[in-house]
Design a protein around this motif. Structure first.
Motif, PDB file in Angstrom:
ATOM      1  N   THR A   1     -26.588  50.810  25.037  1.00 18.63           N
ATOM      2  CA  THR A   1     -25.411  50.078  24.850  1.00 18.63           C
ATOM      3  C   THR A   1     -25.626  49.439  23.428  1.00 18.63           C
ATOM      4  OG1 THR A   1     -24.232  49.951  26.887  1.00 18.63           O
ATOM      5  CG2 THR A   1     -23.409  48.623  25.150  1.00 18.63           C
ATOM      6  N   LEU A   2     -26.720  48.613  23.185  1.00 28.34           N
ATOM      7  CA  LEU A   2     -27.267  47.862  22.252  1.00 28.34           C
ATOM      8  C   LEU A   2     -27.500  48.789  20.949  1.00 28.34           C
ATOM      9  CD1 LEU A   2     -28.020  45.327  20.915  1.00 28.34           C
ATOM     10  CD2 LEU A   2     -30.122  45.722  21.790  1.00 28.34           C
ATOM     11  N   ALA A   3     -28.094  49.959  21.420  1.00 30.08           N
ATOM     12  CA  ALA A   3     -28.323  51.005  20.234  1.00 30.08           C
ATOM     13  C   ALA A   3     -27.163  51.364  19.758  1.00 30.08           C
ATOM     14  CB  ALA A   3     -29.190  52.184  20.942  1.00 30.08           C
ATOM     15  N   VAL A   4     -26.222  51.694  20.530  1.00 28.43           N
ATOM     16  CA  VAL A   4     -24.884  52.376  19.868  1.00 28.43           C
ATOM     17  C   VAL A   4     -24.143  51.212  18.981  1.00 28.43           C
ATOM     18  CG1 VAL A   4     -22.678  52.905  20.616  1.00 28.43           C
ATOM     19  CG2 VAL A   4     -24.460  53.924  21.795  1.00 28.43           C
ATOM     20  N   ILE A   5     -24.048  49.985  19.472  1.00 28.32           N
ATOM     21  CA  ILE A   5     -23.856  48.814  18.582  1.00 28.32           C
ATOM     22  C   ILE A   5     -24.232  48.749  17.342  1.00 28.32           C
ATOM     23  CG2 ILE A   5     -23.287  46.310  18.735  1.00 28.32           C
ATOM     24  CD1 ILE A   5     -22.918  46.386  21.508  1.00 28.32           C
ATOM     25  N   LEU A   6     -25.593  48.645  17.656  1.00 24.65           N
ATOM     26  CA  LEU A   6     -26.447  48.552  16.349  1.00 24.65           C
ATOM     27  C   LEU A   6     -26.112  49.653  15.195  1.00 24.65           C
ATOM     28  CD1 LEU A   6     -29.955  47.166  17.414  1.00 24.65           C
ATOM     29  CD2 LEU A   6     -27.958  45.808  16.403  1.00 24.65           C
ATOM     30  N   ALA A   7     -25.933  50.939  15.815  1.00 23.55           N
ATOM     31  CA  ALA A   7     -26.058  52.238  15.046  1.00 23.55           C
ATOM     32  C   ALA A   7     -24.691  52.236  14.287  1.00 23.55           C
ATOM     33  CB  ALA A   7     -26.068  53.413  15.738  1.00 23.55           C
ATOM     34  N   ALA A   8     -23.464  51.672  15.159  1.00 33.49           N
ATOM     35  CA  ALA A   8     -22.080  51.512  14.787  1.00 33.49           C
ATOM     36  C   ALA A   8     -22.079  50.430  13.511  1.00 33.49           C
ATOM     37  CB  ALA A   8     -21.037  51.286  15.627  1.00 33.49           C
ATOM     38  N   GLY A   9     -22.968  49.497  13.790  1.00 30.16           N
ATOM     39  CA  GLY A   9     -22.852  48.380  12.793  1.00 30.16           C
ATOM     40  C   GLY A   9     -23.649  48.680  11.518  1.00 30.16           C
ATOM     41  N   ILE A  10     -24.533  49.398  11.348  1.00 31.45           N
ATOM     42  CA  ILE A  10     -25.328  49.734  10.388  1.00 31.45           C
ATOM     43  C   ILE A  10     -24.026  50.528   8.958  1.00 31.45           C
ATOM     44  CG2 ILE A  10     -26.897  51.413   9.185  1.00 31.45           C
ATOM     45  CD1 ILE A  10     -28.559  50.791  11.654  1.00 31.45           C
ATOM     46  N   PRO A  11     -23.396  51.461   9.346  1.00 29.81           N
ATOM     47  CA  PRO A  11     -22.473  51.952   8.369  1.00 29.81           C
ATOM     48  C   PRO A  11     -21.335  50.862   7.932  1.00 29.81           C
ATOM     49  CG  PRO A  11     -22.096  52.969  10.277  1.00 29.81           C
ATOM     50  CD  PRO A  11     -23.460  52.360  10.421  1.00 29.81           C
ATOM     51  N   PHE A  12     -20.996  50.233   9.045  1.00 32.80           N
ATOM     52  CA  PHE A  12     -20.086  48.959   8.744  1.00 32.80           C
ATOM     53  C   PHE A  12     -20.627  47.987   7.852  1.00 32.80           C
ATOM     54  CE2 PHE A  12     -18.363  44.741   9.601  1.00 32.80           C
ATOM     55  CZ  PHE A  12     -17.053  45.076   9.199  1.00 32.80           C
ATOM     56  N   ALA A  13     -21.728  47.761   7.922  1.00 31.65           N
ATOM     57  CA  ALA A  13     -22.509  46.481   6.971  1.00 31.65           C
ATOM     58  C   ALA A  13     -22.661  47.214   5.616  1.00 31.65           C
ATOM     59  CB  ALA A  13     -23.899  46.449   7.613  1.00 31.65           C
ATOM     60  N   ALA A  14     -23.049  48.470   5.589  1.00 28.49           N
ATOM     61  CA  ALA A  14     -23.364  49.316   4.268  1.00 28.49           C
ATOM     62  C   ALA A  14     -22.054  49.438   3.505  1.00 28.49           C
ATOM     63  CB  ALA A  14     -24.026  50.686   4.611  1.00 28.49           C
ATOM     64  N   GLY A  15     -20.866  49.574   4.362  1.00 30.54           N
ATOM     65  CA  GLY A  15     -19.583  49.652   3.535  1.00 30.54           C
ATOM     66  C   GLY A  15     -19.277  48.326   3.250  1.00 30.54           C
ATOM     67  N   LEU A  16     -19.522  47.210   3.892  1.00 30.41           N
ATOM     68  CA  LEU A  16     -19.113  45.933   3.507  1.00 30.41           C
ATOM     69  C   LEU A  16     -20.187  45.282   2.424  1.00 30.41           C
ATOM     70  CD1 LEU A  16     -17.573  43.211   4.327  1.00 30.41           C
ATOM     71  CD2 LEU A  16     -19.391  42.683   5.914  1.00 30.41           C
ATOM     72  N   ALA A  17     -21.283  45.810   2.489  1.00 29.23           N
ATOM     73  CA  ALA A  17     -22.047  45.617   1.365  1.00 29.23           C
ATOM     74  C   ALA A  17     -21.911  46.117   0.045  1.00 29.23           C
ATOM     75  CB  ALA A  17     -23.596  45.837   1.478  1.00 29.23           C
ATOM     76  N   ILE A  18     -21.390  47.453   0.162  1.00 23.15           N
ATOM     77  CA  ILE A  18     -20.752  48.145  -0.863  1.00 23.15           C
ATOM     78  C   ILE A  18     -19.561  47.398  -1.852  1.00 23.15           C
ATOM     79  CG2 ILE A  18     -19.974  50.272  -1.888  1.00 23.15           C
ATOM     80  CD1 ILE A  18     -21.579  51.737  -0.073  1.00 23.15           C
ATOM     81  N   ALA A  19     -18.597  47.184  -0.929  1.00 22.19           N
ATOM     82  CA  ALA A  19     -17.382  46.536  -1.294  1.00 22.19           C
ATOM     83  C   ALA A  19     -17.717  45.240  -1.793  1.00 22.19           C
ATOM     84  CB  ALA A  19     -16.247  46.482  -0.039  1.00 22.19           C
ATOM     85  N   GLY A  20     -18.504  44.394  -1.089  1.00 23.82           N
ATOM     86  CA  GLY A  20     -18.920  43.062  -1.708  1.00 23.82           C
ATOM     87  C   GLY A  20     -19.572  43.107  -3.072  1.00 23.82           C
ATOM     88  N   GLY A  21     -20.619  44.131  -3.074  1.00 18.68           N
ATOM     89  CA  GLY A  21     -21.297  44.102  -4.255  1.00 18.68           C
ATOM     90  C   GLY A  21     -20.444  44.801  -5.180  1.00 18.68           C
TER      91      GLY A  21
END
Length: 454
Positions: free
Chosen positions: A128-148
């Protein structure tokens, strides 16, 4: 880079949590093995009660001819886990039915105890933790792209404004400047540097326009005069004397035009850097004396007193031809603007370890409003008077360039109503001046003149 950092961070979290969960499970497994060993040593008959009373459902015990194991242990075939794991302990074991267990064993001198715990819940937690982290990586990347993108747009907006303003600047609009929002940050300093560059370009363009206009005007004046004199001479029947006067007037204009063109060519070569200098050691007193010899006839025509004072021997390093040219212009200007019966004095000395030549006259001086521009090309304090005396406004400009080309400086020391004083300073070798008390005597052609004393 941010995605890579997040991936490494997530992997670290996953491995850390997994290690902590397995450590806790192994500690619990060790407690169960210790409990089984204690019961075996103290009350062997109660081994069958471990499952209902103690909740230990998966264990095996061998010792002293006693072999005990729980029903679940035998059913799951956990003995093979110990055989497969070898010396490694504890080990994770997956049954053919897909059940997951953590198995450990301990051997004492008279017995061996093994136990197992179900690790399915642990695996589910880690998954469950691995799934949460894997799902959070593209979300963090997308948020970083938008914020950047947003932050980069905000940060780089001054660059866009500067680029837009720079497109509007042409040779006809050099007065425009790039916007500076904050002069302390990098973009503000960059815009300030560009604005300084634009200011220098604007000044250069203005000087070029002024130079072109002045040169055109100065060239047109003698040409117009020669044309007028020639047309009058052709339209009228004159005697030989009048024709000679007309031709003489035209030759005067040609001479003036020749001097102008020579001055322009010298300045052009100087600006292009194609004029080669030949520096050498100079005796400034002797050099100034030769220049005065050449110009003394002009001073005598106006009954002026032209003197040279050189209290010590002064040597300098420079191009003799250029220094002579600068001195000719300075002294000739002094003779030209000093009234009849005036005094022009030239002093050769040392100041601050450098060679100095000072030219003073008793002319009308230079008004304060003109002192900052007297070294500009084609600039004249009295335009009409200068033309009548043959000046074109290039003498001081050429003199300053000649001095600066030799590493020196030419400045207006004073320009009040009691006359003008120009100071020419040149690099001097270490032994540029003789010891005090030296007396130099200069003998101009036709007379003897003492020029200095200790």
């Amino acid at each position: 880079m941010l995605t890579l950092i997040v991936c490494i961070f997530s992997a670290g979290i996953l491995l850390f949590v997994e290690a902590r969960l397995y450590a806790a499970l192994d500690a619990q497994l060790g407690q169960e093995i210790a409990t089984i060993g204690k019961v075996y040593r103290e009350e062997p008959d109660e081994l069958n009660d471990l499952a209902p009373e103690w909740g230990i459902t998966l264990f095996q015990l061998d010792g002293g001819g006693v072999h005990r194991q729980s029903e679940a242990w035998e059913r799951e075939g956990l003995s093979r886990a110990l055989q497969t794991g070898g010396a490694a302990s504890p080990v994770s074991w997956t049954t053919p039915e897909g059940h997951h267990y953590r198995v450990d064993s301990i051997s004492e001198s008279s017995y061996r105890v093994a136990a197992a715990l179900d690790e399915t819940s642990l695996r589910n937690t880690v998954w469950t933790l691995a799934v949460i982290l894997a799902a959070g990586i593209p979300f963090a990347a997308g948020l970083a792209i938008a914020g950047g993108y947003f932050l980069a747009g905000r940060v780089l907006s001054p660059v866009g404004a500067m680029a837009q303003k720079a497109r509007e600047i042409t040779a006809e609009s050099l007065a425009k400047r790039l916007p500076v929002d904050n002069a302390q940050d990098e973009f503000g300093r960059l815009a300030t540097v560009f604005n300084d560059t634009l200011s220098r370009l604007q000044d250069a363009f203005e000087r070029l326009r002024r130079f072109t206009a002045d040169a055109s005007h100065e060239l047109r004046t003698p040409l117009t005069a020669m044309r007028s004199v020639g047309e009058v001479a052709l339209q009228s029947t004159l005697d030989p004397v009048a024709y000679r006067d007309a031709i003489g007037s035209m030759l005067e204009e040609v001479d003036r035009l020749t001097h102008l063109v020579e001055g322009l060519l010298m300045l052009t070569r100087a600006d292009s850097g194609k004029l080669q200098l030949a520096p050498e050691a100079l005796d400034l007193g002797r050099l100034v004396g030769h220049v005065i010899d050449q110009l003394r006839v002009l001073a005598d025509e106006k009954h002026q007193e032209l003197t040279l004072r050189a209290p010590i021997r002064v040597n300098a390093i420079g191009d003799a031809a250029l220094i002579r040219h600068a001195l000719m212009n300075l002294i000739h200007n002094a003779i030209k603007y000093t009234p009849n019966g005036g005094i022009i004095s030239v002093e050769v000395n040392v100041t601050g370890g450098r060679a100095m030549i000072e030219v003073r006259d008793t002319g009308p001086g230079i008004p304060a409003a003109h002192r900052d521009r007297i070294f500009d090309r084609f600039y004249r304090v009295d335009t009409s008077r200068s033309r009548e005396e043959g000046g074109v406004g290039l003498g001081l400009a050429i003199a300053r360039w000649a001095v600066e080309a030799n590493g020196g400086q030419l400045e207006l020391a004073s320009g009040g109503t009691d006359g003008s004083s120009f100071r020419l300073i040149l690099p001097a070798p270490h032994d540029s001046s003789a010891a005090g008390g030296h007396r130099q005597v200069y003998e101009p052609r036709g007379r003897r003149q003492e020029v200095g004393s200790s």
